[in-house]
Design a protein around this motif. Structure first.
Motif, PDB file in Angstrom:
ATOM      1  N   UNK A   1       8.623  50.183   5.825  1.00  0.00           N
ATOM      2  CA  UNK A   1       8.989  50.546   7.195  1.00  0.00           C
ATOM      3  C   UNK A   1      10.490  50.830   7.281  1.00  0.00           C
ATOM      4  N   UNK A   2      11.301  50.012   6.612  1.00  0.00           N
ATOM      5  CA  UNK A   2      12.751  50.257   6.618  1.00  0.00           C
ATOM      6  C   UNK A   2      13.069  51.608   5.990  1.00  0.00           C
ATOM      7  N   UNK A   3      12.443  51.908   4.862  1.00  0.00           N
ATOM      8  CA  UNK A   3      12.683  53.207   4.211  1.00  0.00           C
ATOM      9  C   UNK A   3      12.230  54.350   5.115  1.00  0.00           C
ATOM     10  N   UNK A   4      11.109  54.180   5.786  1.00  0.00           N
ATOM     11  CA  UNK A   4      10.623  55.220   6.696  1.00  0.00           C
ATOM     12  C   UNK A   4      11.572  55.457   7.853  1.00  0.00           C
ATOM     13  N   UNK A   5      12.096  54.376   8.434  1.00  0.00           N
ATOM     14  CA  UNK A   5      13.034  54.552   9.542  1.00  0.00           C
ATOM     15  C   UNK A   5      14.336  55.194   9.061  1.00  0.00           C
ATOM     16  N   UNK A   6      14.772  54.832   7.866  1.00  0.00           N
ATOM     17  CA  UNK A   6      15.984  55.455   7.317  1.00  0.00           C
ATOM     18  C   UNK A   6      15.762  56.938   7.068  1.00  0.00           C
ATOM     19  N   UNK A   7      14.587  57.311   6.601  1.00  0.00           N
ATOM     20  CA  UNK A   7      14.251  58.718   6.373  1.00  0.00           C
ATOM     21  C   UNK A   7      14.256  59.493   7.694  1.00  0.00           C
TER      22      UNK A   7
ATOM     23  N   UNK B   1      19.821  62.956  11.959  1.00  0.00           N
ATOM     24  CA  UNK B   1      21.269  63.170  11.811  1.00  0.00           C
ATOM     25  C   UNK B   1      21.525  64.524  11.181  1.00  0.00           C
ATOM     26  N   UNK B   2      20.740  64.905  10.175  1.00  0.00           N
ATOM     27  CA  UNK B   2      20.918  66.191   9.514  1.00  0.00           C
ATOM     28  C   UNK B   2      20.752  67.347  10.503  1.00  0.00           C
ATOM     29  N   UNK B   3      19.743  67.291  11.320  1.00  0.00           N
ATOM     30  CA  UNK B   3      19.511  68.363  12.294  1.00  0.00           C
ATOM     31  C   UNK B   3      20.638  68.406  13.317  1.00  0.00           C
ATOM     32  N   UNK B   4      21.117  67.246  13.749  1.00  0.00           N
ATOM     33  CA  UNK B   4      22.204  67.209  14.728  1.00  0.00           C
ATOM     34  C   UNK B   4      23.514  67.733  14.143  1.00  0.00           C
ATOM     35  N   UNK B   5      23.808  67.341  12.899  1.00  0.00           N
ATOM     36  CA  UNK B   5      25.083  67.723  12.281  1.00  0.00           C
ATOM     37  C   UNK B   5      25.073  69.167  11.811  1.00  0.00           C
ATOM     38  N   UNK B   6      23.937  69.622  11.284  1.00  0.00           N
ATOM     39  CA  UNK B   6      23.880  70.972  10.719  1.00  0.00           C
ATOM     40  C   UNK B   6      23.886  72.063  11.778  1.00  0.00           C
ATOM     41  N   UNK B   7      23.534  71.712  12.995  1.00  0.00           N
ATOM     42  CA  UNK B   7      23.512  72.723  14.051  1.00  0.00           C
ATOM     43  C   UNK B   7      22.270  73.590  14.016  1.00  0.00           C
ATOM     44  N   UNK B   8      21.313  73.261  13.182  1.00  0.00           N
ATOM     45  CA  UNK B   8      20.068  74.032  13.098  1.00  0.00           C
ATOM     46  C   UNK B   8      19.032  73.475  14.066  1.00  0.00           C
ATOM     47  N   UNK B   9      19.452  73.261  15.285  1.00  0.00           N
ATOM     48  CA  UNK B   9      18.574  72.684  16.286  1.00  0.00           C
ATOM     49  C   UNK B   9      17.815  73.809  16.990  1.00  0.00           C
TER      50      UNK B   9
ATOM     51  N   UNK C   1      19.072  64.954  23.122  1.00  0.00           N
ATOM     52  CA  UNK C   1      19.041  63.562  23.593  1.00  0.00           C
ATOM     53  C   UNK C   1      17.889  62.756  22.990  1.00  0.00           C
ATOM     54  N   UNK C   2      16.758  63.395  22.795  1.00  0.00           N
ATOM     55  CA  UNK C   2      15.626  62.694  22.197  1.00  0.00           C
ATOM     56  C   UNK C   2      15.922  62.312  20.747  1.00  0.00           C
ATOM     57  N   UNK C   3      16.629  63.174  20.034  1.00  0.00           N
ATOM     58  CA  UNK C   3      16.991  62.850  18.652  1.00  0.00           C
ATOM     59  C   UNK C   3      17.984  61.691  18.600  1.00  0.00           C
ATOM     60  N   UNK C   4      18.956  61.697  19.491  1.00  0.00           N
ATOM     61  CA  UNK C   4      19.925  60.597  19.533  1.00  0.00           C
ATOM     62  C   UNK C   4      19.214  59.286  19.889  1.00  0.00           C
ATOM     63  N   UNK C   5      18.312  59.337  20.849  1.00  0.00           N
ATOM     64  CA  UNK C   5      17.556  58.143  21.215  1.00  0.00           C
ATOM     65  C   UNK C   5      16.670  57.666  20.064  1.00  0.00           C
ATOM     66  N   UNK C   6      16.128  58.604  19.302  1.00  0.00           N
ATOM     67  CA  UNK C   6      15.323  58.226  18.139  1.00  0.00           C
ATOM     68  C   UNK C   6      16.175  57.493  17.113  1.00  0.00           C
ATOM     69  N   UNK C   7      17.365  57.995  16.864  1.00  0.00           N
ATOM     70  CA  UNK C   7      18.273  57.329  15.921  1.00  0.00           C
ATOM     71  C   UNK C   7      18.586  55.909  16.392  1.00  0.00           C
ATOM     72  N   UNK C   8      18.881  55.761  17.682  1.00  0.00           N
ATOM     73  CA  UNK C   8      19.176  54.431  18.222  1.00  0.00           C
ATOM     74  C   UNK C   8      17.953  53.512  18.150  1.00  0.00           C
ATOM     75  N   UNK C   9      16.782  54.060  18.436  1.00  0.00           N
ATOM     76  CA  UNK C   9      15.558  53.263  18.336  1.00  0.00           C
ATOM     77  C   UNK C   9      15.299  52.796  16.919  1.00  0.00           C
TER      78      UNK C   9
ATOM     79  N   UNK D   1      14.581  49.362  25.960  1.00  0.00           N
ATOM     80  CA  UNK D   1      15.526  50.151  26.760  1.00  0.00           C
ATOM     81  C   UNK D   1      15.620  51.584  26.247  1.00  0.00           C
ATOM     82  N   UNK D   2      15.618  51.732  24.929  1.00  0.00           N
ATOM     83  CA  UNK D   2      15.618  53.077  24.352  1.00  0.00           C
ATOM     84  C   UNK D   2      14.338  53.805  24.763  1.00  0.00           C
ATOM     85  N   UNK D   3      13.210  53.103  24.735  1.00  0.00           N
ATOM     86  CA  UNK D   3      11.940  53.730  25.127  1.00  0.00           C
ATOM     87  C   UNK D   3      11.973  54.147  26.597  1.00  0.00           C
ATOM     88  N   UNK D   4      12.551  53.308  27.475  1.00  0.00           N
ATOM     89  CA  UNK D   4      12.670  53.697  28.881  1.00  0.00           C
ATOM     90  C   UNK D   4      13.563  54.928  29.027  1.00  0.00           C
ATOM     91  N   UNK D   5      14.608  55.028  28.202  1.00  0.00           N
ATOM     92  CA  UNK D   5      15.468  56.219  28.229  1.00  0.00           C
ATOM     93  C   UNK D   5      14.689  57.453  27.777  1.00  0.00           C
TER      94      UNK D   5
END
Length: 163
Positions: free
Chosen positions: A16-22, A28-36, A46-54, A98-102
């Motif tokens: 599960x830890x490896x899956x969440x890291x993946x 992060x790659x999609x956000x940083x690369x600009x290929x959104x 915003x959904x991607x940022x919330x996913x990272x926080x979750x 809280x992340x889920x409510x967001x």
């Protein structure tokens, strides 16, 4: 707790830890690369940022559960040191809710035609908070067990003095 149980639980925690890291790395790659490939139908950034926080909240809980399993294996879980990890698990579950409510709030405008989805998502957030309350009850049981263990040790010491 047997060696097989501990090994199986640790394997699940590691996967599960490896899956969440993946998932985090992909977001992060999609956000940083600009290929959104946002087409405007949903606010993906915003959904991607919330996913990272979750995923961070899940990872924190996983690490604390790993430490608690280690304490169980050593026979030291009935001590005051375990409270720190249980408290962090409770906090990470609350953070995940809280992340889920967001996420629900970000998703809600797109569900105007079917508001039931938003209601269901809100219910899932409440269920996540319910898990935090269950862990809080378990923490109370741990506190009672630690108090009984300390009391038993004190009584044993008194009995040893008498004998």
């Amino acid at each position: 707790m047997g060696k097989l149980t501990v090994g199986a639980l640790r394997a699940v925690l590691a996967v599960v830890f490896a899956g969440t890291a993946f998932v985090q790395a992909g977001m992060v790659w999609v956000l940083v690369s600009g290929n959104d490939p946002e087409d405007g139908s949903m606010p993906l950034t915003p959904l991607r940022v919330l996913t990272i926080l979750g995923m961070v909240s899940v990872q924190v809980a996983l690490v604390c559960v790993w430490r608690l399993v280690t304490m169980v294996r050593r026979g030291t879980v009935f001590s005051h040191a375990a409270f720190r990890y249980v408290d962090i698990v409770i906090g990470s579950i609350v953070a995940a809710s809280l992340v889920w409510f967001a996420v629900t709030a970000v998703n809600a405008p797109g569900q105007r035609e079917d508001p039931g989805v938003t209601v269901i998502m809100g219910g899932v957030g409440l269920a996540i908070l319910g898990v935090a309350l269950i862990v809080l009850v378990l923490r109370t049981l741990l506190a009672q067990a630690v108090a009984r263990d300390v009391e038993a040790a004190h009584m044993q010491a008194e009995l040893d003095e008498v004998i």
